[in-house]
Design a protein around this motif. Structure first.
Motif, mmCIF file in Angstrom:
data_model
loop_
_atom_site.group_PDB
_atom_site.id
_atom_site.type_symbol
_atom_site.label_atom_id
_atom_site.label_comp_id
_atom_site.label_asym_id
_atom_site.label_seq_id
_atom_site.Cartn_x
_atom_site.Cartn_y
_atom_site.Cartn_z
ATOM 1 N N THR A 1 -0.632 1.106 -1.623
ATOM 2 C CA THR A 1 -1.100 0.491 -0.379
ATOM 3 C C THR A 1 -2.624 0.467 -0.318
ATOM 4 O OG1 THR A 1 0.904 1.230 0.754
ATOM 5 C CG2 THR A 1 -0.971 0.586 2.139
ATOM 6 N N GLU B 1 -3.918 -2.198 -2.616
ATOM 7 C CA GLU B 1 -3.796 -3.542 -2.035
ATOM 8 C C GLU B 1 -4.929 -3.815 -1.052
ATOM 9 O OE1 GLU B 1 -1.936 -6.202 -2.604
ATOM 10 O OE2 GLU B 1 -0.581 -5.291 -4.058
ATOM 11 N N ARG C 1 -5.030 -5.601 -10.190
ATOM 12 C CA ARG C 1 -4.002 -6.340 -9.442
ATOM 13 C C ARG C 1 -2.759 -6.591 -10.273
ATOM 14 N NH1 ARG C 1 -0.840 -7.960 -5.916
ATOM 15 N NH2 ARG C 1 -0.825 -10.051 -5.109
ATOM 16 N N LEU D 1 -3.612 -12.604 0.474
ATOM 17 C CA LEU D 1 -2.251 -12.199 0.100
ATOM 18 C C LEU D 1 -2.170 -10.690 -0.101
ATOM 19 C CD1 LEU D 1 -1.119 -15.057 -2.325
ATOM 20 C CD2 LEU D 1 -0.194 -14.518 -0.066
ATOM 21 N N SER D 2 -3.196 -10.120 -0.759
ATOM 22 C CA SER D 2 -3.228 -8.674 -0.956
ATOM 23 C C SER D 2 -3.317 -7.942 0.374
ATOM 24 C CB SER D 2 -4.403 -8.272 -1.853
ATOM 25 O OG SER D 2 -4.195 -8.708 -3.165
ATOM 26 N N ALA E 1 -2.344 -9.066 3.329
ATOM 27 C CA ALA E 1 -1.077 -9.242 4.029
ATOM 28 C C ALA E 1 -0.001 -8.304 3.471
ATOM 29 C CB ALA E 1 -0.613 -10.700 3.931
ATOM 30 N N SER E 2 -0.012 -8.114 2.160
ATOM 31 C CA SER E 2 0.914 -7.189 1.520
ATOM 32 C C SER E 2 0.614 -5.749 1.940
ATOM 33 C CB SER E 2 0.834 -7.329 0.001
ATOM 34 O OG SER E 2 1.642 -6.377 -0.637
ATOM 35 N N ALA E 3 -0.659 -5.382 1.968
ATOM 36 C CA ALA E 3 -1.044 -4.032 2.372
ATOM 37 C C ALA E 3 -0.663 -3.756 3.825
ATOM 38 C CB ALA E 3 -2.554 -3.830 2.186
ATOM 39 N N GLY F 1 1.889 -4.955 5.238
ATOM 40 C CA GLY F 1 3.340 -5.022 5.360
ATOM 41 C C GLY F 1 3.842 -6.338 5.887
ATOM 42 N N ILE G 1 4.008 -9.188 4.139
ATOM 43 C CA ILE G 1 4.778 -9.833 3.077
ATOM 44 C C ILE G 1 5.128 -8.779 2.046
ATOM 45 C CG2 ILE G 1 3.734 -12.116 3.403
ATOM 46 C CD1 ILE G 1 2.019 -11.564 0.928
ATOM 47 N N GLY G 2 6.110 -9.087 1.203
ATOM 48 C CA GLY G 2 6.488 -8.161 0.122
ATOM 49 C C GLY G 2 5.438 -8.178 -0.965
ATOM 50 N N ALA G 3 5.293 -7.081 -1.669
ATOM 51 C CA ALA G 3 4.276 -6.948 -2.726
ATOM 52 C C ALA G 3 4.536 -7.860 -3.880
ATOM 53 C CB ALA G 3 4.208 -5.517 -3.221
#
Length: 192
Positions: free
Chosen positions: A67, A70, A129, A181-182, A184-186, A188, A190-192
């Motif tokens: 996390t 990300e 990444r 995108l990173s 948003a993933s961090a 939560g 979107i999925g990693a």
């Protein structure tokens, strides 16, 4: 084809256009008139530099939890997007290195010029990444060569005919997209 390879190739090729190392390639070509040796020197220097950057990226990825990584990568890519919009210039006309031939001069000058450069930092972040040093280094090296070989062979004419603002804008958008995108993933979202 591997995603890490494709993204690294595209991002670095676009990021290298108008970069100080591309300007150095033009200067070396104008000074020495040995495009084959200059391209070989750029390749050797870039492989060494990007291997180092990729290794640092993997170490950073191992040190941070997923996390945190990300978040760090997201912010890094967004900052890189902004940095790409700032035009580069050579600080001074590089002087030939005493006692070294064309190939050795190119390797040393290019390796040093690439230290801390946008494309080196991009390679570091991409290796963190994608966790694939081989694909990232292969892609980032190919991207740099795709941008610099025409500069060596066709000189300043090739470098000045490209719409630099548009190319840098596209590269910045790619970096910003990867960064967002990173993030948003961090967060939560979107999925990693």
């Amino acid at each position: 084809m591997n995603n890490a390879f494709l993204v690294s190739t595209g991002v670095v090729a676009l990021g290298e256009i108008g970069d100080k190392t591309q300007l150095l390639a033009v200067v070396l070509a104008a000074r020495y008139h040995r495009p084959g040796l200059i391209c070989l020197g750029i390749l050797i220097a870039t492989l060494a530099n990007h291997l180092l950057a990729g290794a640092v990226g993997l170490v950073v990825a191992d040190l941070l939890n997923p996390t945190t990584l990300e978040w760090v990568l997201g912010v890094s890519f967004v900052l890189m997007a902004g940095w790409l919009l700032i035009p580069d210039k050579l600080d001074e006309d590089p002087k030939p290195l005493r006692g070294l031939g064309v190939l050795s001069t190119t390797i040393v000058m290019f390796f040093l010029a690439e230290m801390g450069d946008k494309t080196q930092i991009a390679t570091m972040a991409l290796a963190a990444r994608y966790d694939s040093i081989a694909m990232v280094v292969a892609g980032s090296t190919l991207g740099l060569m795709l941008a610099d070989m025409p500069a060596v062979y066709f000189g300043a004419k090739a470098a000045t005919r490209l719409p630099l603002k548009l190319v840098h804008g596209i590269a910045a958008a790619l970096f910003a997209g990867i960064g967002l995108l990173s993030l948003a993933s961090a967060a939560g979202l979107i999925g990693a």
